[in-house]
Design a protein around this motif. Structure first.
Motif, PDB file in Angstrom:
ATOM      1  N   PRO A 170       0.808  -1.221   0.000  1.00  0.00           N
ATOM      2  CA  PRO A 170       0.000   0.000   0.000  1.00  0.00           C
ATOM      3  C   PRO A 170       0.843   1.275   0.000  1.00  0.00           C
ATOM      4  O   PRO A 170       0.489   2.259  -0.642  1.00  0.00           O
ATOM      5  CB  PRO A 170      -0.827  -0.118   1.277  1.00  0.00           C
ATOM      6  CG  PRO A 170      -0.932  -1.594   1.514  1.00  0.00           C
ATOM      7  CD  PRO A 170       0.386  -2.157   1.047  1.00  0.00           C
ATOM      8  N   ASN A 171       1.973   1.225   0.695  1.00  0.00           N
ATOM      9  CA  ASN A 171       2.907   2.356   0.750  1.00  0.00           C
ATOM     10  C   ASN A 171       4.284   1.831   0.363  1.00  0.00           C
ATOM     11  O   ASN A 171       4.927   1.155   1.183  1.00  0.00           O
ATOM     12  CB  ASN A 171       2.977   2.946   2.158  1.00  0.00           C
ATOM     13  CG  ASN A 171       1.616   3.309   2.691  1.00  0.00           C
ATOM     14  OD1 ASN A 171       0.860   4.017   2.047  1.00  0.00           O
ATOM     15  ND2 ASN A 171       1.287   2.787   3.861  1.00  0.00           N
ATOM     16  N   PRO A 172       4.757   2.080  -0.858  1.00  0.00           N
ATOM     17  CA  PRO A 172       6.083   1.603  -1.233  1.00  0.00           C
ATOM     18  C   PRO A 172       7.136   2.013  -0.202  1.00  0.00           C
ATOM     19  O   PRO A 172       7.055   3.092   0.391  1.00  0.00           O
ATOM     20  CB  PRO A 172       6.333   2.278  -2.583  1.00  0.00           C
ATOM     21  CG  PRO A 172       4.951   2.469  -3.143  1.00  0.00           C
ATOM     22  CD  PRO A 172       4.106   2.813  -1.941  1.00  0.00           C
ATOM     23  N   VAL A 173       8.102   1.130   0.012  1.00  0.00           N
ATOM     24  CA  VAL A 173       9.156   1.371   0.998  1.00  0.00           C
ATOM     25  C   VAL A 173      10.435   1.718   0.243  1.00  0.00           C
ATOM     26  O   VAL A 173      10.946   0.911  -0.536  1.00  0.00           O
ATOM     27  CB  VAL A 173       9.357   0.146   1.912  1.00  0.00           C
ATOM     28  CG1 VAL A 173      10.473   0.407   2.920  1.00  0.00           C
ATOM     29  CG2 VAL A 173       8.054  -0.205   2.634  1.00  0.00           C
ATOM     30  N   SER A 174      10.930   2.930   0.479  1.00  0.00           N
ATOM     31  CA  SER A 174      12.076   3.439  -0.280  1.00  0.00           C
ATOM     32  C   SER A 174      13.401   2.907   0.274  1.00  0.00           C
ATOM     33  O   SER A 174      13.515   2.571   1.458  1.00  0.00           O
ATOM     34  CB  SER A 174      12.096   4.967  -0.248  1.00  0.00           C
ATOM     35  OG  SER A 174      12.478   5.431   1.042  1.00  0.00           O
ATOM     36  N   LEU A 175      14.381   2.880  -0.598  1.00  0.00           N
ATOM     37  CA  LEU A 175      15.734   2.509  -0.192  1.00  0.00           C
ATOM     38  C   LEU A 175      16.239   3.474   0.882  1.00  0.00           C
ATOM     39  O   LEU A 175      16.897   3.056   1.834  1.00  0.00           O
ATOM     40  CB  LEU A 175      16.662   2.509  -1.403  1.00  0.00           C
ATOM     41  CG  LEU A 175      18.128   2.186  -1.116  1.00  0.00           C
ATOM     42  CD1 LEU A 175      18.279   0.792  -0.522  1.00  0.00           C
ATOM     43  CD2 LEU A 175      18.954   2.314  -2.390  1.00  0.00           C
ATOM     44  N   LYS A 176      15.901   4.741   0.742  1.00  0.00           N
ATOM     45  CA  LYS A 176      16.312   5.744   1.734  1.00  0.00           C
ATOM     46  C   LYS A 176      15.783   5.367   3.121  1.00  0.00           C
ATOM     47  O   LYS A 176      16.520   5.423   4.105  1.00  0.00           O
ATOM     48  CB  LYS A 176      15.795   7.119   1.312  1.00  0.00           C
ATOM     49  CG  LYS A 176      16.176   8.230   2.238  1.00  0.00           C
ATOM     50  CD  LYS A 176      15.624   9.568   1.755  1.00  0.00           C
ATOM     51  CE  LYS A 176      15.936  10.651   2.761  1.00  0.00           C
ATOM     52  NZ  LYS A 176      15.344  11.931   2.375  1.00  0.00           N
ATOM     53  N   ASP A 177      14.509   4.965   3.194  1.00  0.00           N
ATOM     54  CA  ASP A 177      13.925   4.572   4.481  1.00  0.00           C
ATOM     55  C   ASP A 177      14.558   3.289   5.015  1.00  0.00           C
ATOM     56  O   ASP A 177      14.751   3.150   6.226  1.00  0.00           O
ATOM     57  CB  ASP A 177      12.412   4.398   4.353  1.00  0.00           C
ATOM     58  CG  ASP A 177      11.689   5.719   4.163  1.00  0.00           C
ATOM     59  OD1 ASP A 177      12.260   6.784   4.501  1.00  0.00           O
ATOM     60  OD2 ASP A 177      10.551   5.694   3.656  1.00  0.00           O
ATOM     61  N   ILE A 178      14.868   2.374   4.131  1.00  0.00           N
ATOM     62  CA  ILE A 178      15.502   1.123   4.549  1.00  0.00           C
ATOM     63  C   ILE A 178      16.895   1.403   5.112  1.00  0.00           C
ATOM     64  O   ILE A 178      17.252   0.913   6.178  1.00  0.00           O
ATOM     65  CB  ILE A 178      15.547   0.120   3.377  1.00  0.00           C
ATOM     66  CG1 ILE A 178      14.127  -0.365   3.064  1.00  0.00           C
ATOM     67  CG2 ILE A 178      16.475  -1.054   3.693  1.00  0.00           C
ATOM     68  CD1 ILE A 178      13.997  -1.128   1.777  1.00  0.00           C
ATOM     69  N   LYS A 179      17.667   2.226   4.413  1.00  0.00           N
ATOM     70  CA  LYS A 179      19.022   2.548   4.879  1.00  0.00           C
ATOM     71  C   LYS A 179      19.008   3.324   6.194  1.00  0.00           C
ATOM     72  O   LYS A 179      19.952   3.224   6.978  1.00  0.00           O
ATOM     73  CB  LYS A 179      19.772   3.351   3.818  1.00  0.00           C
ATOM     74  CG  LYS A 179      20.237   2.504   2.666  1.00  0.00           C
ATOM     75  CD  LYS A 179      21.048   3.353   1.698  1.00  0.00           C
ATOM     76  CE  LYS A 179      21.741   2.504   0.677  1.00  0.00           C
ATOM     77  NZ  LYS A 179      22.599   3.315  -0.202  1.00  0.00           N
ATOM     78  N   ALA A 180      17.956   4.085   6.451  1.00  0.00           N
ATOM     79  CA  ALA A 180      17.863   4.889   7.679  1.00  0.00           C
ATOM     80  C   ALA A 180      17.423   4.058   8.881  1.00  0.00           C
ATOM     81  O   ALA A 180      17.521   4.525  10.015  1.00  0.00           O
ATOM     82  CB  ALA A 180      16.897   6.046   7.468  1.00  0.00           C
ATOM     83  N   ASN A 181      16.958   2.843   8.651  1.00  0.00           N
ATOM     84  CA  ASN A 181      16.418   2.014   9.728  1.00  0.00           C
ATOM     85  C   ASN A 181      17.473   1.012  10.199  1.00  0.00           C
ATOM     86  O   ASN A 181      17.896   0.145   9.425  1.00  0.00           O
ATOM     87  CB  ASN A 181      15.179   1.276   9.214  1.00  0.00           C
ATOM     88  CG  ASN A 181      14.429   0.546  10.285  1.00  0.00           C
ATOM     89  OD1 ASN A 181      15.012   0.016  11.222  1.00  0.00           O
ATOM     90  ND2 ASN A 181      13.116   0.475  10.134  1.00  0.00           N
ATOM     91  N   PRO A 182      17.905   1.088  11.467  1.00  0.00           N
ATOM     92  CA  PRO A 182      18.939   0.172  11.962  1.00  0.00           C
ATOM     93  C   PRO A 182      18.537  -1.310  11.880  1.00  0.00           C
ATOM     94  O   PRO A 182      19.406  -2.179  11.861  1.00  0.00           O
ATOM     95  CB  PRO A 182      19.154   0.592  13.420  1.00  0.00           C
ATOM     96  CG  PRO A 182      18.272   1.746  13.688  1.00  0.00           C
ATOM     97  CD  PRO A 182      17.466   2.039  12.470  1.00  0.00           C
ATOM     98  N   LYS A 183      17.239  -1.600  11.796  1.00  0.00           N
ATOM     99  CA  LYS A 183      16.801  -2.994  11.684  1.00  0.00           C
ATOM    100  C   LYS A 183      17.270  -3.633  10.375  1.00  0.00           C
ATOM    101  O   LYS A 183      17.267  -4.848  10.254  1.00  0.00           O
ATOM    102  CB  LYS A 183      15.281  -3.091  11.777  1.00  0.00           C
ATOM    103  CG  LYS A 183      14.731  -2.757  13.139  1.00  0.00           C
ATOM    104  CD  LYS A 183      13.230  -2.910  13.173  1.00  0.00           C
ATOM    105  CE  LYS A 183      12.706  -2.590  14.569  1.00  0.00           C
ATOM    106  NZ  LYS A 183      11.264  -2.780  14.656  1.00  0.00           N
ATOM    107  N   PHE A 184      17.657  -2.802   9.412  1.00  0.00           N
ATOM    108  CA  PHE A 184      18.041  -3.315   8.095  1.00  0.00           C
ATOM    109  C   PHE A 184      19.534  -3.179   7.807  1.00  0.00           C
ATOM    110  O   PHE A 184      19.956  -3.370   6.672  1.00  0.00           O
ATOM    111  CB  PHE A 184      17.245  -2.598   7.000  1.00  0.00           C
ATOM    112  CG  PHE A 184      15.767  -2.752   7.125  1.00  0.00           C
ATOM    113  CD1 PHE A 184      15.176  -4.001   7.121  1.00  0.00           C
ATOM    114  CD2 PHE A 184      14.945  -1.643   7.270  1.00  0.00           C
ATOM    115  CE1 PHE A 184      13.806  -4.160   7.244  1.00  0.00           C
ATOM    116  CE2 PHE A 184      13.570  -1.779   7.378  1.00  0.00           C
ATOM    117  CZ  PHE A 184      12.999  -3.042   7.373  1.00  0.00           C
ATOM    118  N   GLU A 185      20.344  -2.889   8.825  1.00  0.00           N
ATOM    119  CA  GLU A 185      21.758  -2.649   8.557  1.00  0.00           C
ATOM    120  C   GLU A 185      22.476  -3.858   7.958  1.00  0.00           C
ATOM    121  O   GLU A 185      23.443  -3.698   7.212  1.00  0.00           O
ATOM    122  CB  GLU A 185      22.492  -2.154   9.806  1.00  0.00           C
ATOM    123  CG  GLU A 185      22.569  -3.158  10.936  1.00  0.00           C
ATOM    124  CD  GLU A 185      23.158  -2.555  12.201  1.00  0.00           C
ATOM    125  OE1 GLU A 185      23.376  -1.332  12.255  1.00  0.00           O
ATOM    126  OE2 GLU A 185      23.408  -3.326  13.133  1.00  0.00           O
TER     127      GLU A 185
END
Length: 143
Positions: free
Chosen positions: A94-109
């Motif tokens: 419903p809300n695309p998840v951007s690479l920018k948001d992924i990189k900013a989230n420590p859960k995805f490091e």
């Protein structure tokens, strides 16, 4: 169940095109990287994956499902080294998840999308899958 991420440039193969392929799905062709190929060889029917628009958009836009096991890639001109799987679209995020948001989230490091940017087919952990689904507004992600 395993989870994956497939990268595609939208001008070559977009999420809309993937959805238009319908229930039958389509071959995920053209992968010429041994690690990405090996990931496809490890896939099983029903494995879920993210559809990621690379170069344009830089965002996860939908969820796919493996619908045919690894087989010779029809675009490999008979070269037996290259395989592909078939995938079909399951649902939009419903809300695309951007690479920018992924990189900013420590859960995805440690996520392959962050650490192995160029790899076109990548594994995704279950925790990463569930968190991206949550960020994308998908309350009951397909499993």
């Amino acid at each position: 169940m395993s989870y994956w991420l497939y990268k595609s440039e939208p001008f070559k193969w977009s999420w809309a095109m993937q959805k238009d392929a319908g229930e039958k799905g389509t071959e995920w062709t053209g992968v010429r990287n041994y690690l990405a190929r090996n990931h496809m060889r490890a896939m099983r029917i029903g494995d879920k994956g993210f559809f990621y628009h690379s170069n344009e958009g830089l965002e996860i836009v939908g969820i796919t499902e493996v619908c045919a096991l690894s087989h010779p890639d029809s675009t490999a001109n008979g070269d037996p080294k290259w395989d592909c799987v078939d995938i079909r679209a399951i649902c939009d995020l419903p809300n695309p998840v951007s690479l920018k948001d992924i990189k900013a989230n420590p859960k995805f490091e440690a996520m392959a999308l962050v650490t192995s940017m160029r790899l076109s087919v990548q594994p995704v952990t279950e925790d990463e899958y569930l968190e991206i689904c949550r960020l994308g507004g998908l309350e009951n992600p397909p499993r």
